[in-house]
Design a protein around this motif. Structure first.
Motif, PDB file in Angstrom:
ATOM      1  N   GLN A  39      21.571 -70.944  39.972  1.00  0.00           N
ATOM      2  CA  GLN A  39      20.808 -72.178  39.781  1.00  0.00           C
ATOM      3  C   GLN A  39      20.502 -72.790  41.129  1.00  0.00           C
ATOM      4  O   GLN A  39      21.421 -73.123  41.893  1.00  0.00           O
ATOM      5  N   ALA A  40      19.229 -72.927  41.404  1.00  0.00           N
ATOM      6  CA  ALA A  40      18.775 -73.563  42.633  1.00  0.00           C
ATOM      7  C   ALA A  40      18.561 -75.052  42.371  1.00  0.00           C
ATOM      8  O   ALA A  40      18.325 -75.457  41.234  1.00  0.00           O
ATOM      9  N   PRO A  41      18.643 -75.874  43.398  1.00  0.00           N
ATOM     10  CA  PRO A  41      18.443 -77.308  43.222  1.00  0.00           C
ATOM     11  C   PRO A  41      17.110 -77.616  42.556  1.00  0.00           C
ATOM     12  O   PRO A  41      16.068 -77.115  42.977  1.00  0.00           O
ATOM     13  N   GLY A  42      17.167 -78.412  41.509  1.00  0.00           N
ATOM     14  CA  GLY A  42      15.954 -78.818  40.824  1.00  0.00           C
ATOM     15  C   GLY A  42      15.355 -77.776  39.903  1.00  0.00           C
ATOM     16  O   GLY A  42      14.281 -77.989  39.346  1.00  0.00           O
ATOM     17  N   LYS A  43      16.038 -76.661  39.744  1.00  0.00           N
ATOM     18  CA  LYS A  43      15.522 -75.588  38.900  1.00  0.00           C
ATOM     19  C   LYS A  43      16.507 -75.268  37.779  1.00  0.00           C
ATOM     20  O   LYS A  43      17.684 -75.594  37.850  1.00  0.00           O
ATOM     21  N   GLU A  44      15.996 -74.608  36.762  1.00  0.00           N
ATOM     22  CA  GLU A  44      16.855 -74.190  35.665  1.00  0.00           C
ATOM     23  C   GLU A  44      17.694 -72.983  36.072  1.00  0.00           C
ATOM     24  O   GLU A  44      17.330 -72.213  36.949  1.00  0.00           O
ATOM     25  N   MET A  92      23.279 -71.775  43.738  1.00  0.00           N
ATOM     26  CA  MET A  92      24.682 -71.619  43.356  1.00  0.00           C
ATOM     27  C   MET A  92      24.722 -70.435  42.396  1.00  0.00           C
ATOM     28  O   MET A  92      23.969 -70.393  41.416  1.00  0.00           O
ATOM     29  N   TYR A  93      25.586 -69.500  42.692  1.00  0.00           N
ATOM     30  CA  TYR A  93      25.700 -68.297  41.874  1.00  0.00           C
ATOM     31  C   TYR A  93      26.950 -68.391  41.009  1.00  0.00           C
ATOM     32  O   TYR A  93      28.044 -68.707  41.491  1.00  0.00           O
ATOM     33  N   TYR A  94      26.759 -68.075  39.735  1.00  0.00           N
ATOM     34  CA  TYR A  94      27.832 -68.175  38.767  1.00  0.00           C
ATOM     35  C   TYR A  94      28.073 -66.831  38.094  1.00  0.00           C
ATOM     36  O   TYR A  94      27.134 -66.105  37.761  1.00  0.00           O
ATOM     37  N   CYS A  95      29.317 -66.576  37.850  1.00  0.00           N
ATOM     38  CA  CYS A  95      29.726 -65.465  37.018  1.00  0.00           C
ATOM     39  C   CYS A  95      29.859 -66.028  35.591  1.00  0.00           C
ATOM     40  O   CYS A  95      30.380 -67.137  35.415  1.00  0.00           O
ATOM     41  N   ALA A  96      29.406 -65.286  34.599  1.00  0.00           N
ATOM     42  CA  ALA A  96      29.432 -65.797  33.228  1.00  0.00           C
ATOM     43  C   ALA A  96      29.744 -64.674  32.254  1.00  0.00           C
ATOM     44  O   ALA A  96      29.388 -63.515  32.483  1.00  0.00           O
ATOM     45  N   ALA A  97      30.391 -65.050  31.162  1.00  0.00           N
ATOM     46  CA  ALA A  97      30.779 -64.077  30.144  1.00  0.00           C
ATOM     47  C   ALA A  97      30.077 -64.405  28.823  1.00  0.00           C
ATOM     48  O   ALA A  97      30.102 -65.550  28.359  1.00  0.00           O
ATOM     49  N   VAL A  98      29.468 -63.385  28.263  1.00  0.00           N
ATOM     50  CA  VAL A  98      28.735 -63.498  27.004  1.00  0.00           C
ATOM     51  C   VAL A  98      29.447 -62.694  25.934  1.00  0.00           C
ATOM     52  O   VAL A  98      29.780 -61.527  26.170  1.00  0.00           O
ATOM     53  N   TYR A  99      29.676 -63.302  24.781  1.00  0.00           N
ATOM     54  CA  TYR A  99      30.200 -62.536  23.659  1.00  0.00           C
ATOM     55  C   TYR A  99      29.075 -61.621  23.204  1.00  0.00           C
ATOM     56  O   TYR A  99      28.072 -62.085  22.645  1.00  0.00           O
ATOM     57  N   CYS A 100      29.219 -60.328  23.470  1.00  0.00           N
ATOM     58  CA  CYS A 100      28.059 -59.458  23.298  1.00  0.00           C
ATOM     59  C   CYS A 100      28.243 -58.423  22.194  1.00  0.00           C
ATOM     60  O   CYS A 100      27.490 -57.436  22.155  1.00  0.00           O
ATOM     61  N   VAL A 101      29.171 -58.626  21.301  1.00  0.00           N
ATOM     62  CA  VAL A 101      29.281 -57.735  20.144  1.00  0.00           C
ATOM     63  C   VAL A 101      28.034 -57.931  19.291  1.00  0.00           C
ATOM     64  O   VAL A 101      27.752 -59.031  18.799  1.00  0.00           O
TER      65      VAL A 101
END
Length: 126
Positions: A39-44, A92-101
């Motif tokens: 996510q960059a400043p001011g962006k989604e 800002m870089y984020y690590c994220a976990a998705v329930y992917c079943v």
């Protein structure tokens, strides 16, 4: 529950490289797919790269050919090697976990993420 801790951000000049790491705990790989979002400043927030449940990888068009996602299952670590960085990669870089079943990782996967790390800042100067 999944805990994610990122590291490896920093400041580089355009054209440089950075390697981000994310340590996952809580046995995430059995039901969760993990990826990187930014996510960059001011962006989604936008998805950057991820692993699908079958081990295949997905990349955003902006990351294709420059970024490489990898993982070390034994260490429960997810990495993002970023080369040929551009000023527009600043975020800002984020690590994220998705329930992917039953879910195929693709564009927009970050909206389904259940767990997020605290983020690590990447700044690219032109």
């Amino acid at each position: 529950q999944v805990q994610l801790v990122e590291s490896g951000g920093g400041s580089v000049e355009a054209g440089g490289s950075l390697r981000l790491s994310c340590v996952a705990s809580g046995d995430p790989y059995s039901r969760y797919c993990i990826g990187w979002s930014r996510q960059a400043p001011g962006k989604e927030r936008e998805a950057v790269a991820a692993f699908d449940s079958d081990g295949s990888t997905w990349y955003a068009e902006s990351a294709e050919g420059r970024f490489t996602i990898s993982r070390d299952n034994a260490k429960h670590t997810l990495n993002l090697q970023m080369n040929s960085l551009k000023a527009e990669d600043t975020a800002m870089y984020y690590c994220a976990a998705v329930y992917c079943v039953g879910y195929r990782m693709g564009a927009g996967w970050e909206r389904r993420a259940r767990y997020w790390g605290q983020g690590t800042q990447v700044t690219v100067s032109s």
